[in-house]
Design a protein around this motif. Structure first.
Motif, PDB file in Angstrom:
ATOM      1  N   ILE A 428       0.993  -1.196  -0.083  1.00 32.59           N
ATOM      2  CA  ILE A 428      -0.282   0.007  -0.025  1.00 32.59           C
ATOM      3  C   ILE A 428       0.841   1.150  -0.001  1.00 32.59           C
ATOM      4  O   ILE A 428       1.649   1.349   0.871  1.00 32.59           O
ATOM      5  N   ILE A 429       0.632   2.217  -0.996  1.00 34.88           N
ATOM      6  CA  ILE A 429       1.305   3.207  -1.041  1.00 34.88           C
ATOM      7  C   ILE A 429       0.638   4.623  -0.485  1.00 34.88           C
ATOM      8  O   ILE A 429       1.173   5.658  -0.198  1.00 34.88           O
ATOM      9  N   GLY A 430      -0.841   4.545  -0.443  1.00 34.40           N
ATOM     10  CA  GLY A 430      -1.523   5.669   0.181  1.00 34.40           C
ATOM     11  C   GLY A 430      -2.938   5.253   0.036  1.00 34.40           C
ATOM     12  O   GLY A 430      -3.619   4.362  -0.576  1.00 34.40           O
ATOM     13  N   ILE A 431      -3.550   6.079   0.969  1.00 33.28           N
ATOM     14  CA  ILE A 431      -5.044   5.956   1.312  1.00 33.28           C
ATOM     15  C   ILE A 431      -5.651   7.274   1.251  1.00 33.28           C
ATOM     16  O   ILE A 431      -5.328   8.127   2.327  1.00 33.28           O
ATOM     17  N   LEU A 432      -6.769   7.556   0.541  1.00 39.10           N
ATOM     18  CA  LEU A 432      -7.305   8.764   0.430  1.00 39.10           C
ATOM     19  C   LEU A 432      -8.951   8.552   1.071  1.00 39.10           C
ATOM     20  O   LEU A 432      -9.628   7.664   0.623  1.00 39.10           O
ATOM     21  N   ALA A 433      -8.961   9.136   2.169  1.00 42.95           N
ATOM     22  CA  ALA A 433     -10.473   9.077   2.615  1.00 42.95           C
ATOM     23  C   ALA A 433     -11.258  10.445   2.014  1.00 42.95           C
ATOM     24  O   ALA A 433     -10.512  11.643   2.071  1.00 42.95           O
ATOM     25  N   GLN A 434     -12.430  10.190   1.973  1.00 45.54           N
ATOM     26  CA  GLN A 434     -13.261  11.252   1.520  1.00 45.54           C
ATOM     27  C   GLN A 434     -14.725  11.377   2.040  1.00 45.54           C
ATOM     28  O   GLN A 434     -15.233  10.304   2.296  1.00 45.54           O
ATOM     29  N   ARG A 435     -15.315  12.651   2.049  1.00 46.83           N
ATOM     30  CA  ARG A 435     -16.678  12.792   2.158  1.00 46.83           C
ATOM     31  C   ARG A 435     -17.233  13.757   1.244  1.00 46.83           C
ATOM     32  O   ARG A 435     -16.425  14.587   0.807  1.00 46.83           O
ATOM     33  N   LEU A 436     -18.730  13.882   0.882  1.00 51.19           N
ATOM     34  CA  LEU A 436     -19.285  14.966   0.409  1.00 51.19           C
ATOM     35  C   LEU A 436     -19.863  16.019   1.424  1.00 51.19           C
ATOM     36  O   LEU A 436     -20.897  15.267   2.149  1.00 51.19           O
ATOM     37  N   VAL A 437     -19.650  17.047   1.325  1.00 52.12           N
ATOM     38  CA  VAL A 437     -20.547  18.008   2.258  1.00 52.12           C
ATOM     39  C   VAL A 437     -21.435  18.857   1.320  1.00 52.12           C
ATOM     40  O   VAL A 437     -20.995  19.385   0.192  1.00 52.12           O
ATOM     41  N   ARG A 438     -22.533  19.243   1.775  1.00 51.78           N
ATOM     42  CA  ARG A 438     -23.446  20.300   1.177  1.00 51.78           C
ATOM     43  C   ARG A 438     -22.837  21.725   1.235  1.00 51.78           C
ATOM     44  O   ARG A 438     -22.384  22.075   2.223  1.00 51.78           O
ATOM     45  N   LYS A 439     -22.855  22.396   0.106  1.00 50.35           N
ATOM     46  CA  LYS A 439     -22.565  23.909   0.115  1.00 50.35           C
ATOM     47  C   LYS A 439     -23.770  24.809   0.435  1.00 50.35           C
ATOM     48  O   LYS A 439     -24.914  24.355   0.225  1.00 50.35           O
ATOM     49  N   ILE A 440     -23.270  25.909   0.926  1.00 52.92           N
ATOM     50  CA  ILE A 440     -24.439  26.822   1.224  1.00 52.92           C
ATOM     51  C   ILE A 440     -25.173  27.331  -0.134  1.00 52.92           C
ATOM     52  O   ILE A 440     -24.439  27.832  -1.074  1.00 52.92           O
ATOM     53  N   CYS A 441     -26.254  27.605  -0.108  1.00 48.45           N
ATOM     54  CA  CYS A 441     -26.920  28.039  -1.124  1.00 48.45           C
ATOM     55  C   CYS A 441     -26.291  29.525  -1.470  1.00 48.45           C
ATOM     56  O   CYS A 441     -26.865  30.096  -0.464  1.00 48.45           O
ATOM     57  N   SER A 442     -26.352  29.717  -2.594  1.00 50.34           N
ATOM     58  CA  SER A 442     -25.608  31.150  -2.820  1.00 50.34           C
ATOM     59  C   SER A 442     -26.745  31.985  -2.896  1.00 50.34           C
ATOM     60  O   SER A 442     -26.530  33.399  -2.894  1.00 50.34           O
TER      61      SER A 442
END
Length: 547
Positions: A428-442
């Motif tokens: 194993i050379i790398g591990i990327l963890a991610q999530r998606l967050v909602r953006k504030i309505c412009s």
């Protein structure tokens, strides 16, 4: 501005058109169809119009022109003055269509030439169904569901619903509305009194429609017919796929049915190829993480994992990574369940359990195809993990996903599967963890002063400035959020982490070492987005609370 090439002057093309048919010139590649139409428009004195963005389309007139007619003849009303309707048309010699419009609308017609591509885009935009069209249809449908499924047949275009049976029209409107609102899934959930239809928008389920109970059977049967499922089977789960068009866009729906309390729940996953954003520089990675990740995907060998829950954008990240690797010089192969988006120049294999083609079997055969880079949709079991590790140790770069809460937990998960720690430290050379967050309505963004307890939770104890939140408006369906962006943490497996993996695969110990050597956590990235006014504290806490 003329699109004609300098080498082909107008007079020369006019001369050619006097001697030969225009379609012959197009077939031989001497001119494009657009160039031919442009010259034809000039010859008959028809104005050339290319900027549809500046038009205030006459909505009432557009309603009088059926979508099927506009699409077939590539014609669109663009303005109205003194009972004269100006229409854009892609073929200036299509006099019949102009005459039909004159008779249809009982008014004078003035035609202008517009190239086909922007005109079709304009047609699709103008004929998008109004918000709430599905609700309006439900309100006007008759109380009896007896004849609702009569004359059921397939259509090619979701926007063309003018002559469909009520149930078909309702279903098309629901599917179109979900796509327009940016939904990733449509849930059809039958209950005793009604059928609840919900859309998953920006990761959150939102209730949209509740057709009466008598429509349940017709709607669910129609969906199963479209997905080529067994309509007589109500006891077993089924999976299928629907391919549709919406204007010029091709859209796939992955269909899943499951029996539930006397009826069936159906979920449609929307795979909108025109809506997917591919490119590591476009998915919101911090610059430091982006540079490190780009280095990892150009390693000649090793395993690179992307982790996170379902719907956190893992597949998009892997596709973006693959697109950045030069497929001309190397052999890239993927095995997925299923193949969601087709990538040019890359061999993609779909898992098919019915014929015993699973990840492990497919991966073994891929290794005989002389690959340089292998993407595995998901590591689900020890057998797949072991083959992936062996592949990485024999000179292949392996990209895959894993369902874990954070980057360090991926190591613990693989050890729990039965993989030897020394193999993990070597591969194993790398591990990327991610999530998606909602953006504030412009459209409804406002400032507020956060309370101390909020700031403490995201480690902003000394923060004394206002933050942002969404007030709620029709654009964001009163949620205060519109759109999503990613938050990331990247654990590069260095010498210190390799030593710890062999010693102990405890996630807490691995996290401590990773943070000591430069890893920024998901919550820290989320906090940066809060300070920039992109998202809110509550949203960051929602997706990182368990970490």
């Amino acid at each position: 501005m003329s699109t004609l090439p300098k080498s082909l002057m107008l007079d020369e093309l006019k001369k050619l058109l006097n001697e030969r048919k225009g379609e012959d010139l197009v077939k031989e590649g001497l001119v494009t169809l657009q160039q031919l139409h442009e010259v034809e428009a000039m010859q008959i004195g028809m104005p050339i119009f290319t900027d549809l963005l500046k038009c205030e389309f006459p909505k009432e007139r557009i309603k009088q022109v059926p979508y099927a007619f506009a699409k077939k003849h590539k014609v669109l009303p663009i303005s109205e003055t003194n009972n004269i309707l100006t229409v854009a048309i892609a073929d200036p010699l299509n006099i019949d269509a102009i005459e039909e419009l004159r008779l249809m609308l009982k008014m004078g017609i003035e035609a202008v030439y517009c190239p086909e591509e922007p005109l079709l885009h304009g047609i699709n935009e103008c004929y998008h169904h109004d918000e709430g069209a599905a609700s309006q249809l439900l309100a006007h449908m008759s109380d009896s569901a007896k004849d609702l499924t009569s004359d059921v047949h397939f259509i090619e275009d979701l926007l063309d619903v003018s002559e469909q049976a009520p149930i078909i029209k309702l279903l098309n409107l629901v599917m179109t509305e979900a796509i327009q609102q940016g939904a990733s899934d449509i849930h059809f959930e039958p209950f005793e009194d009604d059928l609840r239809i919900r859309y998953r928008i920006d990761g959150i389920l939102q209730k949209r429609h509740t057709p009466p109970r008598e429509y349940q059977s017709s709607l669910l049967t129609r969906l199963k017919v479209m997905a080529k499922l067994d309509i007589a089977e109500h006891r077993l789960p089924q999976d299928g796929r629907i391919k549709m068009k919406m204007g010029g866009r091709e859209i796939d729906f992955r269909v899943s049915t499951i029996p539930a309390s006397g009826s069936e729940r159906i979920v449609l996953r929307i795979l909108d190829k025109g809506n997917v954003i591919l490119g590591l520089d476009q998915i919101g990675m911090p610059l430091e993480v982006l540079k490190q990740f780009q280095k990892l995907i150009h390693h000649p060998e090793g395993i690179l994992l992307v982790t996170g829950p379902t719907g956190s954008g893992k597949t998009t990240t892997l596709y973006s990574a693959i697109c950045q690797i030069d497929a001309q010089e190397i052999n890239i192969m993927t095995i997925e369940d299923p193949v969601e988006y087709k990538l040019k120049g890359i061999a993609q294999i779909g898992v098919q359990p019915k014929i015993k083609l699973d990840f492990a079997t497919g991966l073994r055969h891929i290794l005989r195809q002389d690959p340089d880079v292998i993407m595995i949709g998901e590591i689900r079991d020890a057998e797949t993990a072991e083959i992936a590790i062996q592949a990485s140790l024999t000179g292949h770069l392996v990209l895959s996903t894993l369902h874990t809460n954070d980057a360090p937990s991926a190591i613990t998960r693989l050890v729990d599967m039965g993989v030897e720690p020394y193999l993990l430290s070597s591969s194993i050379i790398g591990i990327l963890a991610q999530r998606l967050v909602r953006k504030i309505c412009s459209h409804c963004k406002e400032t507020y002063m956060p309370i101390k307890e909020e700031l403490d939770e995201v480690q902003l104890k000394d923060w004394a400035q206002p933050l942002y939140r969404g007030k709620g408006c029709p654009t964001c369906f009163d949620t205060g959020y519109k759109g999503r962006c990613g938050i990331y943490e990247l654990m590069v497996v260095n010498a210190h982490i390799k030593k710890q993996i062999v010693k102990s695969a405890d996630a807490a110990d691995l996290r401590q070492i990773a943070e000591d050597t430069g890893m920024k956590s998901l919550r820290i990235h989320g906090t940066h987005l809060v300070k920039q006014g992109i998202t809110t504290i509550n949203e960051v806490l929602r997706v990182t609370r368990l970490i």
